[in-house]
Design an enzyme around this catalytic site. Sequence first.
Site, PDB file in Angstrom:
ATOM      1  N   LYS A   1       0.846  -1.209   0.000  1.00 30.94           N
ATOM      2  CA  LYS A   1       0.000   0.000   0.000  1.00 30.94           C
ATOM      3  C   LYS A   1       0.880   1.257   0.000  1.00 30.94           C
ATOM      4  O   LYS A   1       0.788   2.126   0.864  1.00 30.94           O
ATOM      5  CB  LYS A   1      -0.950  -0.009   1.197  1.00 30.94           C
TER       6      LYS A   1
ATOM      7  N   HIS B   1       2.498   4.783  -0.573  1.00 25.46           N
ATOM      8  CA  HIS B   1       2.020   6.164  -0.745  1.00 25.46           C
ATOM      9  C   HIS B   1       3.189   7.058  -0.347  1.00 25.46           C
ATOM     10  O   HIS B   1       3.387   7.376   0.825  1.00 25.46           O
ATOM     11  CB  HIS B   1       0.793   6.414   0.143  1.00 25.46           C
TER      12      HIS B   1
ATOM     13  N   PRO C   1       7.380   9.848  -5.879  1.00 19.83           N
ATOM     14  CA  PRO C   1       7.602   8.907  -6.986  1.00 19.83           C
ATOM     15  C   PRO C   1       8.909   8.133  -6.892  1.00 19.83           C
ATOM     16  O   PRO C   1       8.940   6.915  -7.104  1.00 19.83           O
ATOM     17  CB  PRO C   1       7.584   9.829  -8.226  1.00 19.83           C
TER      18      PRO C   1
ATOM     19  N   THR D   1     -11.675  -0.058   1.555  1.00 24.67           N
ATOM     20  CA  THR D   1     -13.056  -0.545   1.612  1.00 24.67           C
ATOM     21  C   THR D   1     -13.771  -0.196   2.912  1.00 24.67           C
ATOM     22  O   THR D   1     -14.985  -0.322   2.992  1.00 24.67           O
ATOM     23  CB  THR D   1     -13.104  -2.080   1.400  1.00 24.67           C
TER      24      THR D   1
ATOM     25  N   GLN E   1     -25.917 -12.336   4.759  1.00 24.16           N
ATOM     26  CA  GLN E   1     -25.675 -12.799   3.392  1.00 24.16           C
ATOM     27  C   GLN E   1     -25.729 -11.679   2.358  1.00 24.16           C
ATOM     28  O   GLN E   1     -25.042 -11.740   1.360  1.00 24.16           O
ATOM     29  CB  GLN E   1     -26.673 -13.909   3.016  1.00 24.16           C
TER      30      GLN E   1
HETATM   31  O1  C5P Z   1     -11.276 -10.361   5.855  1.00 23.33           O
HETATM   32  P1  C5P Z   1     -10.101 -11.197   5.424  1.00 23.33           P
HETATM   33  O2  C5P Z   1      -9.399 -11.891   6.566  1.00 23.33           O
HETATM   34  O3  C5P Z   1     -10.435 -12.146   4.282  1.00 23.33           O
HETATM   35  O4  C5P Z   1      -9.070 -10.137   4.842  1.00 23.33           O
HETATM   36  C1  C5P Z   1      -7.955 -10.503   4.061  1.00 23.33           C
HETATM   37  C2  C5P Z   1      -7.300  -9.248   3.509  1.00 23.33           C
HETATM   38  O5  C5P Z   1      -8.163  -8.542   2.663  1.00 23.33           O
HETATM   39  C3  C5P Z   1      -6.805  -8.273   4.568  1.00 23.33           C
HETATM   40  O6  C5P Z   1      -5.406  -8.431   4.613  1.00 23.33           O
HETATM   41  C4  C5P Z   1      -7.201  -6.906   4.078  1.00 23.33           C
HETATM   42  O7  C5P Z   1      -6.076  -6.201   3.603  1.00 23.33           O
HETATM   43  C5  C5P Z   1      -8.093  -7.153   2.903  1.00 23.33           C
HETATM   44  N1  C5P Z   1      -9.487  -6.677   3.094  1.00 23.33           N
HETATM   45  C6  C5P Z   1      -9.901  -5.516   2.454  1.00 23.33           C
HETATM   46  N2  C5P Z   1     -11.207  -5.097   2.566  1.00 23.33           N
HETATM   47  C7  C5P Z   1     -12.108  -5.811   3.260  1.00 23.33           C
HETATM   48  C8  C5P Z   1     -11.697  -6.978   3.927  1.00 23.33           C
HETATM   49  C9  C5P Z   1     -10.367  -7.388   3.820  1.00 23.33           C
HETATM   50  O8  C5P Z   1      -9.101  -4.857   1.798  1.00 23.33           O
HETATM   51  N3  C5P Z   1     -13.365  -5.394   3.341  1.00 23.33           N
END
Ligand code: C5P
Length: 231
Positions: free
Chosen positions: A61, A63, A66, A117, A187
């Site tokens: 990730k 950030h 450049p 997210t 769900q």
């Molecule tokens: O929720 P889970 O254990 O499957 O998450 C796996 C990876 O997915 C995490 O390392 C996280 O970076 C990413 N993730 C995400 N957005 C979500 C859930 C998980 O980016 N809503």
Amino acid sequence: MSSHIIVALDVDTRQEALQLVRRLGPAAGHYKVGLQLLTLAGPDLVRELVGMGKQVFLDLKLHEIPNSVAAAVRAAAQLGAGMVSVHASAGSAVLRAAAEQARSVGGIRVLALTVITSLRDDDLPEIGLAPSVREQVCRLARLASAQGCDGVIASAQEARWLAQQLPARSLIVTPGIQLAGLGGHDQSRVATPRDARDAGATHVVVGRAITQAPDPAQAFARACADFAQPD
Ligand code: C5P
């Protein structure tokens, strides 16, 4: 061996990570190493996974300016990672630097992270952005693609419209996955591997649904079967 299902190794130690990799066996070919494991276990673990024949998505990730982002992409490629993530909100110069560096070293693809997210429309004004998340995601995904990035990280919901907007060869890597049929989830808010694939995901990232399952190998097999299910 499946490389469409990327298993997130969100654990603290090399031992835990390798134990999971052993339990999943040769069927699992693609792992995500994020900041937690990289910080605690160090880069040797990435070399070790690559040495075992596994593909590694190094979820840095990035950030940064450049020059620093390009250097980090080069470093990720030197470790043997096949994918690395960069924040698209860092802007076009950063995205271009990452993509150009990846092309110059070869063997690594740059995934752009648009809007994390956990952010909702209501959260955008406090960071100086106008709602909506969807508009931001589209804007940043197009920017990343135009600067030569190989793909985006996107939820299943976002994948549906991004798949229509991005060039056909783009990678769409989708986290936020649960396995169908497991209790305890709302769900309507759960994306299964098949939902994500139907929405346009080329890869799914699955963490706890596999790594914390009573039988991780069986959960992994279910994820693969679900992703591969015919329409
Ligand atoms: O929720 P889970 O254990 O499957 O998450 C796996 C990876 O997915 C995490 O390392 C996280 O970076 C990413 N993730 C995400 N957005 C979500 C859930 C998980 O980016 N809503």
